[in-house]
Scaffold this motif. Sequence first.
Motif, PDB file in Angstrom:
ATOM      1  N   LEU A 268     -12.551  37.970  -2.302  1.00 50.65           N
ATOM      2  CA  LEU A 268     -11.552  37.519  -3.267  1.00 50.65           C
ATOM      3  C   LEU A 268     -11.995  37.965  -4.650  1.00 50.65           C
ATOM      4  O   LEU A 268     -13.196  38.066  -4.926  1.00 50.65           O
ATOM      5  N   HIS A 269     -11.030  38.191  -5.521  1.00 47.34           N
ATOM      6  CA  HIS A 269     -11.327  38.715  -6.851  1.00 47.34           C
ATOM      7  C   HIS A 269     -11.404  37.592  -7.888  1.00 47.34           C
ATOM      8  O   HIS A 269     -10.699  36.588  -7.801  1.00 47.34           O
ATOM      9  N   GLY A 270     -12.247  37.805  -8.888  1.00 48.10           N
ATOM     10  CA  GLY A 270     -12.289  36.908 -10.032  1.00 48.10           C
ATOM     11  C   GLY A 270     -13.473  35.965 -10.026  1.00 48.10           C
ATOM     12  O   GLY A 270     -13.839  35.402  -8.988  1.00 48.10           O
ATOM     13  N   GLU A 271     -14.054  35.778 -11.206  1.00 48.65           N
ATOM     14  CA  GLU A 271     -15.184  34.850 -11.335  1.00 48.65           C
ATOM     15  C   GLU A 271     -14.779  33.439 -10.941  1.00 48.65           C
ATOM     16  O   GLU A 271     -15.583  32.665 -10.410  1.00 48.65           O
ATOM     17  N   HIS A 272     -13.515  33.086 -11.196  1.00 46.65           N
ATOM     18  CA  HIS A 272     -13.061  31.735 -10.864  1.00 46.65           C
ATOM     19  C   HIS A 272     -13.186  31.456  -9.371  1.00 46.65           C
ATOM     20  O   HIS A 272     -13.488  30.325  -8.969  1.00 46.65           O
ATOM     21  N   GLN A 273     -12.992  32.484  -8.533  1.00 43.14           N
ATOM     22  CA  GLN A 273     -13.121  32.271  -7.094  1.00 43.14           C
ATOM     23  C   GLN A 273     -14.582  32.057  -6.711  1.00 43.14           C
ATOM     24  O   GLN A 273     -14.871  31.309  -5.772  1.00 43.14           O
ATOM     25  N   ALA A 274     -15.496  32.685  -7.411  1.00 49.33           N
ATOM     26  CA  ALA A 274     -16.919  32.430  -7.158  1.00 49.33           C
ATOM     27  C   ALA A 274     -17.266  30.982  -7.491  1.00 49.33           C
ATOM     28  O   ALA A 274     -18.032  30.325  -6.765  1.00 49.33           O
ATOM     29  N   HIS A 275     -16.700  30.472  -8.586  1.00 52.58           N
ATOM     30  CA  HIS A 275     -16.951  29.070  -8.938  1.00 52.58           C
ATOM     31  C   HIS A 275     -16.261  28.126  -7.948  1.00 52.58           C
ATOM     32  O   HIS A 275     -16.807  27.067  -7.610  1.00 52.58           O
ATOM     33  N   ASN A 276     -15.081  28.499  -7.474  1.00 50.37           N
ATOM     34  CA  ASN A 276     -14.445  27.697  -6.417  1.00 50.37           C
ATOM     35  C   ASN A 276     -15.345  27.619  -5.187  1.00 50.37           C
ATOM     36  O   ASN A 276     -15.437  26.577  -4.529  1.00 50.37           O
ATOM     37  N   ARG A 312      -2.980  34.662  -4.327  1.00 47.83           N
ATOM     38  CA  ARG A 312      -3.935  34.555  -5.435  1.00 47.83           C
ATOM     39  C   ARG A 312      -4.633  35.900  -5.606  1.00 47.83           C
ATOM     40  O   ARG A 312      -5.458  36.278  -4.773  1.00 47.83           O
ATOM     41  N   LEU A 313      -4.252  36.637  -6.642  1.00 49.09           N
ATOM     42  CA  LEU A 313      -4.756  37.990  -6.868  1.00 49.09           C
ATOM     43  C   LEU A 313      -4.736  38.794  -5.572  1.00 49.09           C
ATOM     44  O   LEU A 313      -5.699  39.436  -5.185  1.00 49.09           O
ATOM     45  N   GLU A 314      -3.602  38.729  -4.905  1.00 49.17           N
ATOM     46  CA  GLU A 314      -3.435  39.367  -3.606  1.00 49.17           C
ATOM     47  C   GLU A 314      -2.714  40.710  -3.765  1.00 49.17           C
ATOM     48  O   GLU A 314      -1.638  40.775  -4.366  1.00 49.17           O
ATOM     49  N   ARG A 317       0.926  45.606  -2.017  1.00 47.20           N
ATOM     50  CA  ARG A 317       1.469  46.957  -1.863  1.00 47.20           C
ATOM     51  C   ARG A 317       0.522  47.938  -2.532  1.00 47.20           C
ATOM     52  O   ARG A 317      -0.181  47.590  -3.485  1.00 47.20           O
ATOM     53  N   ARG A 318       0.513  49.164  -2.013  1.00 48.29           N
ATOM     54  CA  ARG A 318      -0.259  50.244  -2.629  1.00 48.29           C
ATOM     55  C   ARG A 318       0.688  51.352  -3.076  1.00 48.29           C
ATOM     56  O   ARG A 318       1.769  51.521  -2.525  1.00 48.29           O
ATOM     57  N   SER A 319       0.267  52.094  -4.084  1.00 51.17           N
ATOM     58  CA  SER A 319       0.978  53.283  -4.570  1.00 51.17           C
ATOM     59  C   SER A 319       2.420  53.008  -4.999  1.00 51.17           C
ATOM     60  O   SER A 319       3.347  53.425  -4.313  1.00 51.17           O
ATOM     61  N   PRO A 320       2.645  52.377  -6.137  1.00 48.38           N
ATOM     62  CA  PRO A 320       1.602  51.795  -6.968  1.00 48.38           C
ATOM     63  C   PRO A 320       1.147  50.440  -6.423  1.00 48.38           C
ATOM     64  O   PRO A 320       1.838  49.811  -5.629  1.00 48.38           O
ATOM     65  N   THR A 321      -0.009  50.025  -6.881  1.00 46.06           N
ATOM     66  CA  THR A 321      -0.547  48.741  -6.454  1.00 46.06           C
ATOM     67  C   THR A 321       0.267  47.605  -7.055  1.00 46.06           C
ATOM     68  O   THR A 321       0.522  47.582  -8.265  1.00 46.06           O
ATOM     69  N   VAL A 322       0.678  46.678  -6.209  1.00 51.11           N
ATOM     70  CA  VAL A 322       1.350  45.464  -6.672  1.00 51.11           C
ATOM     71  C   VAL A 322       0.460  44.278  -6.320  1.00 51.11           C
ATOM     72  O   VAL A 322       0.099  44.082  -5.159  1.00 51.11           O
ATOM     73  N   VAL A 323       0.101  43.518  -7.332  1.00 49.83           N
ATOM     74  CA  VAL A 323      -0.743  42.334  -7.171  1.00 49.83           C
ATOM     75  C   VAL A 323       0.100  41.106  -7.478  1.00 49.83           C
ATOM     76  O   VAL A 323       0.827  41.095  -8.487  1.00 49.83           O
ATOM     77  N   VAL A 324       0.022  40.085  -6.641  1.00 47.18           N
ATOM     78  CA  VAL A 324       0.726  38.829  -6.927  1.00 47.18           C
ATOM     79  C   VAL A 324      -0.285  37.726  -7.185  1.00 47.18           C
ATOM     80  O   VAL A 324      -1.362  37.688  -6.593  1.00 47.18           O
ATOM     81  N   ASP A 325       0.079  36.838  -8.087  1.00 46.57           N
ATOM     82  CA  ASP A 325      -0.745  35.660  -8.340  1.00 46.57           C
ATOM     83  C   ASP A 325       0.150  34.501  -8.750  1.00 46.57           C
ATOM     84  O   ASP A 325       1.099  34.666  -9.515  1.00 46.57           O
ATOM     85  N   ILE A 445       7.632  38.099   0.151  1.00 44.93           N
ATOM     86  CA  ILE A 445       8.743  38.186   1.115  1.00 44.93           C
ATOM     87  C   ILE A 445       9.517  39.487   0.909  1.00 44.93           C
ATOM     88  O   ILE A 445       9.864  40.179   1.868  1.00 44.93           O
ATOM     89  N   LEU A 446       9.779  39.846  -0.348  1.00 44.94           N
ATOM     90  CA  LEU A 446      10.530  41.054  -0.666  1.00 44.94           C
ATOM     91  C   LEU A 446       9.835  42.299  -0.120  1.00 44.94           C
ATOM     92  O   LEU A 446      10.495  43.245   0.344  1.00 44.94           O
ATOM     93  N   LEU A 447       8.500  42.280  -0.118  1.00 44.74           N
ATOM     94  CA  LEU A 447       7.731  43.431   0.350  1.00 44.74           C
ATOM     95  C   LEU A 447       7.311  43.283   1.812  1.00 44.74           C
ATOM     96  O   LEU A 447       6.516  44.076   2.315  1.00 44.74           O
ATOM     97  N   GLY A 448       7.830  42.269   2.483  1.00 48.53           N
ATOM     98  CA  GLY A 448       7.583  42.129   3.922  1.00 48.53           C
ATOM     99  C   GLY A 448       6.226  41.584   4.288  1.00 48.53           C
ATOM    100  O   GLY A 448       5.743  41.803   5.399  1.00 48.53           O
ATOM    101  N   VAL A 449       5.574  40.872   3.367  1.00 44.28           N
ATOM    102  CA  VAL A 449       4.246  40.297   3.631  1.00 44.28           C
ATOM    103  C   VAL A 449       4.419  38.889   4.189  1.00 44.28           C
ATOM    104  O   VAL A 449       5.139  38.069   3.609  1.00 44.28           O
TER     105      VAL A 449
END
Length: 450
Positions: A268-276, A312-314, A317-325, A445-449
């Motif tokens: 998982l990404h982010g310092e906050h997840q390390a603290h979690n 959470r910073l998930e 999609r790739r090319s281009p990268t789409v991240v949701v949070d 949902i829109l991207l089929g995840v």
Amino acid sequence: MPEPEQVTARLAEVEQAVLARTPENQVDPSIDAITALTELMGDPQRSIPVIHVTGTNGKTSTSRMIERLLRELGLRTGRFTSPHLSDVRERIAFDGVPISPERFVAAWDDVEPYLQLVDQRSRDAGEPVINYFQVLTAMAFSAFADAPVDVAVLEVGLGGTWDSTNVADGQVAVITPIAIDHERLLGSTVEAIATEKAGIIKSGAVAVLGQQPREAAEVLLARAGEVGADVVVEGQQVGLLSREIAVGGQLVSVRGIGGEYEDLFLPLHGEHQAHNLVTAIAAVEAFVGGGQERLDVDLVRAAVAGMDSPGRLEVVRRSPTVVVDAAHNPAGAQVVAEAMNEAFAFTRLVGLVAVLSEKDPEGILAALEPVLDEVVVTRTSSPRSVDPDDLAEVAREVFGEDRVHVARNLPEALARAVDLAEQEGGMGAGVLATGSVTMAADVRILLGVR
């Protein structure tokens, strides 16, 4: 055994019955009704050990981490989290898997007769009937007790003291970082919000406190002292020893209550997840052995390597990268901005933002502005989503006129954000979709995840 078609039809009926309840955002700040309901049910929540989790940000991720650790240790787990991303059954999980349609229906059938009685009492007294979230809480208690599970990890829906999950008494109470959010219901100061959240700390429990502002820490420590709870504080008994960015996540070492855990790969990404993770390990140590001994390091490594936190910073999609949070308040947005800078090397990043009413759009956008080249504002499927034109007015104050774009619906907005990202970003283009839980859910949902 019912045919699959019968189960599907019955599931649809039950989901409709639950959805027909008063929405969970219309909160009755009282546990009287849920207490009456669970008492009629025989207090199923008291038949299972509980780890209770509250806080402003990080509750769901921390709950999932705790549950994953417990499962790796060989315990049968129940997990209750909210909100869901695509299916209401995600909220009630056994051993990390959403409750089956058959069990979901059975839980409703267990609760519904008592629900009718409590609803009638409330109507007679001129009081609100039990809402959507409270019904799901009761269904989770019923399902967990019926299984039975060895331990239930319960995430508070809102606050703590009068949240419906608080009819359970957690042997371990976990409080993730507290910040300003839900001011109308919880108060406009950190102290007031901490006072509400402190209500999950019960007599004889162990309170595990994540990183807290001083004002919150004082309130939480005072509550623990009043009820005679032991306290474990990140930065004192436990903490993050080291952290390095790694491909697909980070490599962390943690000091727990019972010992140290080195070289844990957390995907998982982010310092906050390390603290979690620090908080989650401490909570499990407190639960399984009172923190007297270190957990099996190999089991902990395996559990951590298998952790996930959808929405959470998930990367969806790739090319281009789409991240949701799902960040939905300024503190959460600030954490996301920091993590995006650290974990991704975008040459151009476009924001896709929708915010729900009663939130702080200016604070959210201001936290995101330093990492976004441009922003597309829109609305999600939630009826509480702020009108895009109104959100655009706020965005222009933060970003300036030229960096703000408006789209009336999410498919159009996502396409626009992708186009803007690719205009100059090339292979390093990215889109960050954030501002609300429904934004993360709708884009997935829109991207089929699923």
